[in-house]
Design a protein around this motif. Structure first.
Motif, short mmCIF file in Angstrom:
data_model
loop_
_atom_site.label_atom_id
_atom_site.label_comp_id
_atom_site.label_asym_id
_atom_site.label_seq_id
_atom_site.Cartn_x
_atom_site.Cartn_y
_atom_site.Cartn_z
N ALA A 181 0.82 -1.21 0.00
CA ALA A 181 0.00 0.00 0.00
C ALA A 181 0.86 1.26 0.00
N THR A 182 1.98 1.24 0.70
CA THR A 182 2.84 2.44 0.73
C THR A 182 3.47 2.72 -0.62
N TRP A 183 3.57 1.69 -1.45
CA TRP A 183 4.10 1.88 -2.81
C TRP A 183 2.99 2.21 -3.80
N GLY A 184 1.88 1.49 -3.69
CA GLY A 184 0.85 1.60 -4.70
C GLY A 184 -0.12 2.75 -4.55
N ILE A 185 -0.60 2.99 -3.33
CA ILE A 185 -1.63 4.00 -3.12
C ILE A 185 -1.20 5.41 -3.56
N PRO A 186 0.05 5.84 -3.29
CA PRO A 186 0.44 7.18 -3.72
C PRO A 186 0.46 7.39 -5.24
N LEU A 187 0.37 6.30 -6.01
CA LEU A 187 0.34 6.42 -7.47
C LEU A 187 -1.07 6.66 -8.00
N LEU A 188 -2.06 6.59 -7.10
CA LEU A 188 -3.46 6.70 -7.51
C LEU A 188 -3.92 8.14 -7.67
N ARG A 189 -4.91 8.31 -8.52
CA ARG A 189 -5.66 9.55 -8.59
C ARG A 189 -6.62 9.60 -7.41
N PRO A 190 -7.11 10.79 -7.05
CA PRO A 190 -8.16 10.84 -6.03
C PRO A 190 -9.33 9.92 -6.39
N TYR A 191 -9.82 9.19 -5.42
CA TYR A 191 -10.94 8.26 -5.55
C TYR A 191 -10.60 7.06 -6.43
N GLY A 192 -9.31 6.77 -6.55
CA GLY A 192 -8.88 5.57 -7.27
C GLY A 192 -8.91 4.35 -6.35
N GLU A 193 -8.40 3.23 -6.86
CA GLU A 193 -8.42 2.00 -6.07
C GLU A 193 -7.23 1.12 -6.38
N MET A 194 -6.79 0.41 -5.37
CA MET A 194 -5.75 -0.60 -5.52
C MET A 194 -6.39 -1.97 -5.48
N LEU A 195 -6.04 -2.83 -6.44
CA LEU A 195 -6.55 -4.18 -6.52
C LEU A 195 -5.39 -5.15 -6.40
N ALA A 196 -5.31 -5.84 -5.29
CA ALA A 196 -4.19 -6.74 -5.03
C ALA A 196 -4.67 -8.18 -5.02
N LEU A 197 -4.10 -8.99 -5.92
CA LEU A 197 -4.41 -10.41 -5.93
C LEU A 197 -3.70 -11.08 -4.75
N LYS A 198 -4.47 -11.70 -3.90
CA LYS A 198 -3.93 -12.35 -2.71
C LYS A 198 -4.48 -13.77 -2.60
N GLY A 199 -3.90 -14.54 -1.71
CA GLY A 199 -4.37 -15.90 -1.50
C GLY A 199 -5.10 -16.04 -0.18
N ASP A 200 -4.77 -17.11 0.54
CA ASP A 200 -5.45 -17.40 1.80
C ASP A 200 -5.17 -16.37 2.89
N THR A 201 -4.14 -15.56 2.69
CA THR A 201 -3.75 -14.59 3.72
C THR A 201 -4.53 -13.29 3.63
N ALA A 202 -5.43 -13.16 2.67
CA ALA A 202 -6.10 -11.88 2.40
C ALA A 202 -6.77 -11.28 3.62
N VAL A 203 -7.55 -12.07 4.33
CA VAL A 203 -8.29 -11.54 5.49
C VAL A 203 -7.34 -11.06 6.56
N ASP A 204 -6.35 -11.87 6.88
CA ASP A 204 -5.39 -11.51 7.93
C ASP A 204 -4.57 -10.28 7.53
N GLU A 205 -4.15 -10.21 6.27
CA GLU A 205 -3.37 -9.07 5.81
C GLU A 205 -4.18 -7.78 5.88
N LEU A 206 -5.43 -7.89 5.52
CA LEU A 206 -6.29 -6.70 5.55
C LEU A 206 -6.48 -6.20 6.98
N LYS A 207 -6.65 -7.13 7.90
CA LYS A 207 -6.81 -6.74 9.31
C LYS A 207 -5.55 -6.07 9.84
N SER A 208 -4.39 -6.67 9.56
CA SER A 208 -3.14 -6.15 10.11
C SER A 208 -2.72 -4.84 9.45
#
Length: 238
Positions: free
Chosen positions: A151-178
């Motif tokens: 997120a620290t790499w990708g989000i600053p490249l976005l336009r206002p109201y843009g979105e980051m889409l990250a393909l993740k596996g089984d760790t998605a829920v835990d990564e999102l929480k942390s």
């Protein structure tokens, strides 16, 4: 010497997903299985599962990418997910961002060979190109880093109201929480976990979506973007 693994035939789902670009998808798979392995971009053990685990798994990301937007694939590597996405969506303007020369050389060769005129290859790190590359509507990534760091790499490249889409596996829920606190500081206003690829891949591809507000990257990166923009204008006037 270990014998090279053989690329299996394309599954029937690939014809439906890639449509008129099916032949190009086959050529890309062949390049990954040959030059990709030889240059160390993918491991030889990945070759037998290139279609299901890599090409189709990435191509179905197109289900959640809006029409006609600009996309930056951060840490594109061998072109995943950027190139499969480009093969199924010629309405997108896609930048493949990758810091390593051997990878950008491969990406450039693939883009030229497949005639992907809507794709640009840029060598550099996300933190280096911020402010020098136009901000995009969507940032994509796959197997680059844990979500908080990505997120620290990708989000600053976005336009206002843009979105980051990250393909993740089984760790998605835990990564999102942390990563919740870090995402909030970076200007995220909404997060969700999506499952795409019904009828194409099994298991379904898991996508973490991070939507930002009017200040992608938060206050800290707003200042960095402004400084980079000023530097760019000064260089152009010289």
């Amino acid at each position: 010497m270990t014998e090279a693994a053989e690329l299996p035939p394309a599954p029937e789902q690939a014809r439906a997903v890639f449509g008129e670009r099916f032949a190009d998808a086959v050529r890309y798979a062949e390049l990954l299985a040959e030059a990709g392995v030889q240059r160390g971009l993918i491991g030889p053990r990945e070759v037998p599962r290139l279609w299901e685990r890599h090409l189709l798994n990435c191509a179905v990301l197109s289900e959640v990418v809006p029409e006609g937007v600009t996309v930056c694939d951060v840490g594109s590597g061998a072109g995943l997910p950027g190139i499969p996405l480009a093969l199924v969506r010629d309405d997108l303007k896609i930048t493949l961002l990758e810091p390593l020369l051997r990878r950008t050389n491969f990406l450039t060769e693939v883009v030229e060979l497949l005639g992907l005129d809507h794709v640009t290859v840029v060598r550099g790190r996300a933190e280096e190109v911020m402010g020098t590359m136009p901000a995009v509507h969507v940032v994509t990534a796959r197997a680059v880093a844990p979500l908080d760091r990505l997120a620290t790499w990708g989000i600053p490249l976005l336009r206002p109201y843009g979105e980051m889409l990250a393909l993740k596996g089984d760790t998605a829920v835990d990564e999102l929480k942390s990563a919740a606190t870090a995402l909030s500081k970076l200007g995220a206003v909404e997060t969700s976990i999506l499952h795409v690829g019904e009828g194409v891949v099994d298991p379904l591809s898991t996508v973490v979506r991070v939507e930002v507000g009017e200040s992608p990257g938060g206050v800290r990166f707003a200042a960095k973007r402004a400084k980079a923009a000023r530097t760019g204008r000064t260089r152009r006037r010289r």
